[in-house]
Motif scaffolding. Structure first.
Motif, mmCIF file in Angstrom:
data_model
loop_
_atom_site.group_PDB
_atom_site.id
_atom_site.type_symbol
_atom_site.label_atom_id
_atom_site.label_comp_id
_atom_site.label_asym_id
_atom_site.label_seq_id
_atom_site.Cartn_x
_atom_site.Cartn_y
_atom_site.Cartn_z
ATOM 1 N N ASP A 268 45.362 40.856 46.879
ATOM 2 C CA ASP A 268 46.210 41.261 45.757
ATOM 3 C C ASP A 268 45.805 40.535 44.478
ATOM 4 O O ASP A 268 45.788 41.135 43.389
ATOM 5 C CB ASP A 268 47.678 40.973 46.078
ATOM 6 C CG ASP A 268 48.245 41.889 47.154
ATOM 7 O OD1 ASP A 268 47.612 42.926 47.452
ATOM 8 O OD2 ASP A 268 49.316 41.559 47.693
ATOM 9 N N ARG A 269 45.477 39.246 44.593
ATOM 10 C CA ARG A 269 45.077 38.496 43.405
ATOM 11 C C ARG A 269 43.726 38.977 42.866
ATOM 12 O O ARG A 269 43.530 39.076 41.648
ATOM 13 C CB ARG A 269 45.024 36.997 43.728
ATOM 14 C CG ARG A 269 46.412 36.379 43.874
ATOM 15 C CD ARG A 269 46.335 34.881 44.047
ATOM 16 N NE ARG A 269 46.078 34.498 45.431
ATOM 17 C CZ ARG A 269 45.117 33.671 45.820
ATOM 18 N NH1 ARG A 269 44.283 33.157 44.927
ATOM 19 N NH2 ARG A 269 44.967 33.353 47.094
ATOM 20 N N LEU A 270 42.803 39.275 43.774
ATOM 21 C CA LEU A 270 41.509 39.805 43.340
ATOM 22 C C LEU A 270 41.689 41.143 42.636
ATOM 23 O O LEU A 270 41.082 41.397 41.581
ATOM 24 C CB LEU A 270 40.567 39.968 44.534
ATOM 25 C CG LEU A 270 40.196 38.748 45.359
ATOM 26 C CD1 LEU A 270 39.186 39.134 46.429
ATOM 27 C CD2 LEU A 270 39.661 37.629 44.500
ATOM 28 N N ALA A 271 42.521 42.005 43.223
ATOM 29 C CA ALA A 271 42.734 43.331 42.645
ATOM 30 C C ALA A 271 43.357 43.231 41.257
ATOM 31 O O ALA A 271 42.968 43.959 40.329
ATOM 32 C CB ALA A 271 43.618 44.172 43.564
ATOM 33 N N ALA A 272 44.301 42.327 41.103
ATOM 34 C CA ALA A 272 44.931 42.151 39.793
ATOM 35 C C ALA A 272 43.920 41.628 38.776
ATOM 36 O O ALA A 272 43.915 42.047 37.603
ATOM 37 C CB ALA A 272 46.118 41.200 39.904
ATOM 38 N N GLY A 273 43.048 40.725 39.203
ATOM 39 C CA GLY A 273 42.018 40.202 38.319
ATOM 40 C C GLY A 273 41.038 41.266 37.873
ATOM 41 O O GLY A 273 40.608 41.296 36.707
ATOM 42 N N ILE A 274 40.670 42.151 38.794
ATOM 43 C CA ILE A 274 39.767 43.250 38.453
ATOM 44 C C ILE A 274 40.403 44.155 37.412
ATOM 45 O O ILE A 274 39.761 44.566 36.431
ATOM 46 C CB ILE A 274 39.389 44.047 39.716
ATOM 47 C CG1 ILE A 274 38.590 43.179 40.690
ATOM 48 C CG2 ILE A 274 38.579 45.300 39.336
ATOM 49 C CD1 ILE A 274 38.467 43.776 42.073
ATOM 50 N N GLU A 275 41.679 44.475 37.620
ATOM 51 C CA GLU A 275 42.373 45.347 36.670
ATOM 52 C C GLU A 275 42.438 44.719 35.281
ATOM 53 O O GLU A 275 42.311 45.408 34.273
ATOM 54 C CB GLU A 275 43.790 45.648 37.171
ATOM 55 C CG GLU A 275 43.857 46.653 38.283
ATOM 56 C CD GLU A 275 43.386 48.033 37.845
ATOM 57 O OE1 GLU A 275 43.848 48.524 36.790
ATOM 58 O OE2 GLU A 275 42.533 48.605 38.548
ATOM 59 N N GLN A 276 42.623 43.416 35.226
ATOM 60 C CA GLN A 276 42.796 42.750 33.939
ATOM 61 C C GLN A 276 41.470 42.445 33.249
ATOM 62 O O GLN A 276 41.370 42.522 32.017
ATOM 63 C CB GLN A 276 43.582 41.455 34.123
ATOM 64 C CG GLN A 276 43.902 40.746 32.805
ATOM 65 C CD GLN A 276 44.798 39.534 32.991
ATOM 66 O OE1 GLN A 276 45.265 39.260 34.089
ATOM 67 N NE2 GLN A 276 45.037 38.809 31.903
ATOM 68 N N HIS A 277 40.434 42.123 34.042
ATOM 69 C CA HIS A 277 39.192 41.631 33.443
ATOM 70 C C HIS A 277 37.951 42.471 33.761
ATOM 71 O O HIS A 277 36.921 42.281 33.101
ATOM 72 C CB HIS A 277 38.932 40.196 33.918
ATOM 73 C CG HIS A 277 39.979 39.219 33.515
ATOM 74 N ND1 HIS A 277 39.987 38.599 32.281
ATOM 75 C CD2 HIS A 277 41.073 38.751 34.178
ATOM 76 C CE1 HIS A 277 41.024 37.788 32.201
ATOM 77 N NE2 HIS A 277 41.699 37.846 33.336
ATOM 78 N N GLY A 278 38.014 43.348 34.750
ATOM 79 C CA GLY A 278 36.806 44.014 35.229
ATOM 80 C C GLY A 278 36.525 45.376 34.636
ATOM 81 O O GLY A 278 35.553 46.026 35.020
#
Length: 428
Positions: A268-278
């Motif tokens: 979940d944390r990786l997915a949120a990071g991708i949405e915000q920064h990727g």
């Protein structure tokens, strides 16, 4: 540790291979059918070594080491065949490969390639690591992800669980802990990689720490699936793959609820990071995934022929081929806007900074076919790969888009397997 090569005719009896070859020939023609048979047999005959503990060591082809990524992707076409006989020798082989991969991850989750025994062989003696088991210690997120993905694929295809014992739990735990630690690489990681007197793709800046990154929620990688150093530490397709395999652990480890919960939280944390920064807004293609970002405002717009890449997301992640964001990203990847998309008189496709300029990779051609529902295009790509072997009967790592007699790596088993997987996809 001693090793022996299994009899390929026991793994895949000639009459079974004949049947699959005929099915491919019926839909794709005799030349494709012949190369399909040769590639399918060659990997079984020449890359496998059964060790004393009944695990299976897999070389890449013309390099005598086992890459965690390559040894998983080399098995892609065999999953379909093993599903016909879940308790048979081919399924046993897949179980043995996963067990060997997970033993290596438990030994060192930062390494990407290993020896069959502690013999000290290595790609470069000047690397920091002196572990005699390691061929190379380039940390790549996909090296943790592909064995977990293969474990799930074996379970899904055969129903087998004998590769999911204590060794798998140790490896999954090591993978989760490592991916979690590397969400704050600057503060929490002691991983360093220095290759003295080498080019920028072979070593990491700042005495092996890598280029600066901010904390984003994503997990850091020193190297890409090509084994080239990341320009920026957050490889987006590798993070998307990590999200997928971490969530699939729930299927494989029903008796390990704490580990499964930790993996799900990390996903979940990786997915949120991708949405915000990727993600970036491209002036032509719209909102697409970047290839790499640093969390400090910088990004790389490209794709690489190796997996996981942006083009291969439907094969390695939960991103569907019909996903609108994927379709926009795919449009970018297969266009002149991708600096590693090459068009020549012989072929057009995705290459890599790992190989020469204007060299396209058959792996990427196969991925292009495997991620489209356009049957005619799949046929075109399959025929293109077959006719660009320069008469060697081998699918190469890469070749010049204007002259396929100029190629890299005379025998690359992963490329053979991707061609075979594309051929099998036509039977659907």
């Amino acid at each position: 540790m001693s090793a022996h090569r299994p009899d390929p005719d026991l793994l895949l009896p000639p009459e079974v291979l004949d049947r699959w070859q005929q099915r491919v020939t019926d839909v794709a023609g005799e030349p494709v059918g012949q190369l399909f048979r040769a590639g399918l047999h060659r990997t079984l005959a020449r890359t496998l070594h059964v060790l004393d503990d009944d695990t299976v060591f897999v070389i890449t082809g013309d390099i005598p080491a086992m890459w965690l990524r390559d040894s998983a992707t080399q098995m892609l076409p065999y999953l379909r065949l093993a599903a016909e006989d879940p308790q048979g020798p081919l399924a046993d082989l897949l179980v043995g490969i996963v067990r060997r991969q997970t033993a290596f991850i438990a030994h060192d989750p930062y390494a990407n390639a290993f020896n069959a025994e502690a013999n000290g062989r290595c790609h470069e003696p000047r690397d920091l690591s002196d572990d005699p088991w390691l061929w190379e210690r380039k940390y790549e997120v996909d090296s943790l992800c592909f064995p977990l993905l293969l474990a799930h694929q074996v379970w899904s295809a055969t129903g087998r669980t004998d590769h999911l014992g204590d060794g798998f739990v140790r490896a999954a735990t090591a993978a989760v802990e490592t991916l979690d630690r590397e969400t704050d690489h600057e503060a929490r990681s002691d991983y360093r990689f220095v290759r003295p007197d080498s080019g920028p793709l072979e070593t990491l800046d700042r005495d092996g720490l890598g280029t600066p990154v901010g904390v984003t929620g994503m997990t850091w990688s020193g190297f890409r699936p090509s084994d080239d150093a990341c320009t920026y530490g957050y490889n987006v397709p590798a993070n998307l793959m990590a999200v997928h395999v971490l969530r699939r652990l729930a299927d494989l480890l029903p008796t390990e609820p704490a580990l499964v919960a930790r993996a799900a939280d990390l996903a979940d944390r990786l997915a949120a990071g991708i949405e915000q920064h990727g993600l970036i807004q491209h002036p032509v293609h719209g909102e697409i995934w970047a290839y790499e970002v640093d969390g400090l405002g910088r990004h790389v717009l490209m794709d690489d022929a190796n997996m996981p890449g942006l083009l291969s997301l439907p094969l390695v992640s939960a991103v569907g081929a019909d996903d609108e964001r994927y379709q926009r990203t795919r449009s970018f990847v297969l266009s002149k806007d991708n600096p590693f998309y090459f068009v020549g008189s012989v072929a057009a496709g995705v290459g890599s900074p790992h190989t020469r300029d204007r060299y396209v990779w058959p792996i990427a051609l196969a991925v292009e076919g495997l991620t489209t529902d356009d049957t005619a295009r799949r046929h075109e790509l399959l025929a293109l790969i077959e006719r660009t072997t320069a008469g060697t009967g081998h699918v190469h790592e890469s070749f010049d888009v204007d002259d396929d007699s100029q190629f890299s790596r005379p025998w690359f088993s992963w490329a053979d397997s991707m061609f075979c997987a594309l051929a099998l996809s036509l039977l659907d």
